[in-house]
Design a protein around this motif. Structure first.
Motif, PDB file in Angstrom:
ATOM      1  N   SER A  39      -0.462 -17.159  12.313  1.00 37.67           N
ATOM      2  CA  SER A  39      -1.438 -17.106  11.246  1.00 37.67           C
ATOM      3  C   SER A  39      -2.629 -16.287  11.737  1.00 37.67           C
ATOM      4  CB  SER A  39      -1.901 -18.527  10.904  1.00 37.67           C
ATOM      5  OG  SER A  39      -3.106 -18.501  10.183  1.00 37.67           O
ATOM      6  N   LYS A  40      -3.111 -15.389  10.906  1.00 33.65           N
ATOM      7  CA  LYS A  40      -4.264 -14.586  11.290  1.00 33.65           C
ATOM      8  C   LYS A  40      -5.468 -15.494  11.567  1.00 33.65           C
ATOM      9  CE  LYS A  40      -6.381 -10.182  10.233  1.00 33.65           C
ATOM     10  NZ  LYS A  40      -6.418  -9.051   9.324  1.00 33.65           N
ATOM     11  N   GLU A  41      -5.574 -16.586  10.823  1.00 30.70           N
ATOM     12  CA  GLU A  41      -6.662 -17.549  11.047  1.00 30.70           C
ATOM     13  C   GLU A  41      -6.541 -18.185  12.428  1.00 30.70           C
ATOM     14  OE1 GLU A  41      -5.975 -20.058   7.732  1.00 30.70           O
ATOM     15  OE2 GLU A  41      -6.975 -18.720   6.327  1.00 30.70           O
ATOM     16  N   TRP A  42      -5.321 -18.572  12.829  1.00 28.04           N
ATOM     17  CA  TRP A  42      -5.097 -19.161  14.158  1.00 28.04           C
ATOM     18  C   TRP A  42      -5.459 -18.156  15.244  1.00 28.04           C
ATOM     19  CZ3 TRP A  42       0.626 -20.929  13.220  1.00 28.04           C
ATOM     20  CH2 TRP A  42       0.642 -22.010  12.332  1.00 28.04           C
ATOM     21  N   ASN A  44      -7.418 -15.442  15.038  1.00 29.98           N
ATOM     22  CA  ASN A  44      -8.856 -15.187  15.084  1.00 29.98           C
ATOM     23  C   ASN A  44      -9.602 -16.355  15.717  1.00 29.98           C
ATOM     24  OD1 ASN A  44      -8.672 -12.633  13.987  1.00 29.98           O
ATOM     25  ND2 ASN A  44      -8.985 -13.336  11.902  1.00 29.98           N
ATOM     26  N   GLY A  45      -9.187 -17.567  15.430  1.00 28.81           N
ATOM     27  CA  GLY A  45      -9.796 -18.743  16.055  1.00 28.81           C
ATOM     28  C   GLY A  45      -9.613 -18.719  17.562  1.00 28.81           C
TER      29      GLY A  45
END
Length: 74
Positions: A39-42, A44-45
């Motif tokens: 996931s791009k969110e994962w 980036n996090g």
């Protein structure tokens, strides 16, 4: 995003990405049991998880800590 996408996005080699997934450092999903997705969110996090502090932020933390110490000693 796939491993190839993640490699392009971060500049990391595929072997480094596999290493980070196998040691549990990098979160991933394997919905069909074979292909790994991220996931791009994962991602980036993870990329933003250990920021360095600016000089102003360090000074602010020192000042706050100093104020707390003074309050405790009274």
């Amino acid at each position: 995003m796939t491993i190839q996408d993640l490699s392009t996005y971060t500049g990391w080699s595929k072997s480094y990405i596999y290493k980070k997934t196998s040691d549990g450092t990098l979160k991933f999903s394997k919905p069909l049991g074979k292909t790994i997705f991220f996931s791009k969110e994962w991602v980036n996090g993870f990329l933003m998880s250990n920021p360095s502090l600016t000089i102003e932020e360090i000074a602010s933390k020192v000042k706050a800590s100093s104020n707390l110490s003074k309050g405790v000693s009274k």
